[in-house]
Write a protein that holds these residues in place. Structure first.
Motif, PDB file in Angstrom:
ATOM      1  N   LYS A 199       0.813  -1.220   0.000  1.00  0.00           N
ATOM      2  CA  LYS A 199       0.000   0.000   0.000  1.00  0.00           C
ATOM      3  C   LYS A 199       0.848   1.272   0.000  1.00  0.00           C
TER       4      LYS A 199
ATOM      5  N   ASP B   5       3.838   2.958  -4.914  1.00  0.00           N
ATOM      6  CA  ASP B   5       2.970   3.571  -5.920  1.00  0.00           C
ATOM      7  C   ASP B   5       2.428   2.592  -6.954  1.00  0.00           C
ATOM      8  N   HIS B   6       3.280   1.800  -7.572  1.00  0.00           N
ATOM      9  CA  HIS B   6       2.796   0.930  -8.649  1.00  0.00           C
ATOM     10  C   HIS B   6       2.074  -0.326  -8.135  1.00  0.00           C
TER      11      HIS B   6
ATOM     12  N   LYS C 168      -0.040  -0.093  -5.053  1.00  0.00           N
ATOM     13  CA  LYS C 168      -1.065   0.276  -4.071  1.00  0.00           C
ATOM     14  C   LYS C 168      -2.508   0.023  -4.514  1.00  0.00           C
ATOM     15  N   ASP C 169      -2.753  -0.125  -5.819  1.00  0.00           N
ATOM     16  CA  ASP C 169      -4.121  -0.349  -6.288  1.00  0.00           C
ATOM     17  C   ASP C 169      -4.467  -1.821  -6.497  1.00  0.00           C
TER      18      ASP C 169
ATOM     19  N   ILE D 287      -5.917  -5.246  -5.776  1.00  0.00           N
ATOM     20  CA  ILE D 287      -7.001  -5.717  -4.899  1.00  0.00           C
ATOM     21  C   ILE D 287      -6.436  -6.827  -4.020  1.00  0.00           C
TER      22      ILE D 287
ATOM     23  N   ASN E 119      -8.801  -5.086   0.825  1.00  0.00           N
ATOM     24  CA  ASN E 119     -10.133  -4.901   0.259  1.00  0.00           C
ATOM     25  C   ASN E 119     -11.185  -5.803   0.894  1.00  0.00           C
TER      26      ASN E 119
ATOM     27  N   TRP F 104     -15.152  -4.657  -8.258  1.00  0.00           N
ATOM     28  CA  TRP F 104     -14.289  -4.085  -7.239  1.00  0.00           C
ATOM     29  C   TRP F 104     -14.295  -2.571  -7.234  1.00  0.00           C
ATOM     30  N   HIS F 105     -14.486  -1.955  -8.380  1.00  0.00           N
ATOM     31  CA  HIS F 105     -14.524  -0.493  -8.408  1.00  0.00           C
ATOM     32  C   HIS F 105     -15.708   0.004  -7.564  1.00  0.00           C
TER      33      HIS F 105
ATOM     34  N   THR G 197     -15.181  -1.115  -3.614  1.00  0.00           N
ATOM     35  CA  THR G 197     -14.181  -0.402  -2.822  1.00  0.00           C
ATOM     36  C   THR G 197     -14.487   1.080  -2.686  1.00  0.00           C
ATOM     37  N   SER G 198     -15.368   1.608  -3.516  1.00  0.00           N
ATOM     38  CA  SER G 198     -15.680   3.036  -3.398  1.00  0.00           C
ATOM     39  C   SER G 198     -16.469   3.328  -2.124  1.00  0.00           C
TER      40      SER G 198
END
Length: 149
Positions: free
Chosen positions: A77, A80-81, A83-84, A86, A108, A132-133, A136-137
């Motif tokens: 987390k 940078d590359h 952290k997204d 899942i 998540n 997941w979008h 996770t929002s």
């Protein structure tokens, strides 16, 4: 590797759990490419290697040698590359402290490893088909812990 397959990575030091997991993925109806790492150091080496495709979903065991799942989660987390990615915590622990810590650190979803194969297939199917979008929002603690009835 299949062209549009979902790329799954499991970080788990237990060989029986890895085989159980692999067999479950082979039985679900979703195209996947499942890879494994055996400890936290191997996981981080794999993720940091630019030649490796990043996973669509990382299933992360908390209790691994060399570097724990929590240590890996924190490092992922903060990178940078990475952290997204899942991250589904996949652990035998049902400790409230582990659940709370991994939620705060950015995982998540939290899954307690099932002992029943059909339950595992159901869990895996649910995790890989979640949007997941959307999920996770609005992440909150109530929908963080996956509970199947």
């Amino acid at each position: 590797m299949q062209k549009n397959a979902l790329h799954i990575l499991l970080a788990d030091d237990d060989e029986d759990d890895r085989l159980f997991f692999k067999d479950a993925f082979e039985e679900i109806k979703i195209q996947t490419n499942v890879n494994f790492v055996h400890d936290g150091m191997q996981l981080m080496d794999h993720l940091m290697n630019q030649d490796n495709k990043l996973p669509d979903i990382l299933f992360l065991d908390l209790n691994m040698p060399k570097k724990t799942g929590k240590e890996c989660l924190i490092e992922i987390k903060k990178t940078d590359h990475l952290k997204d990615i899942i991250i589904a915590i996949y652990s035998t622990s049902s400790s409230e402290e582990d659940i709370e810590d991994t939620f705060i650190q950015g995982a998540n979803i939290y899954i307690k490893k099932p002992s029943d194969f059909n339950t595992l297939k159901k869990i895996i199917n649910e995790v890989v088909t979640v949007n997941w979008h959307y999920h996770t929002s609005g992440l909150n603690r109530d929908n963080f812990l996956l509970r199947l009835k």
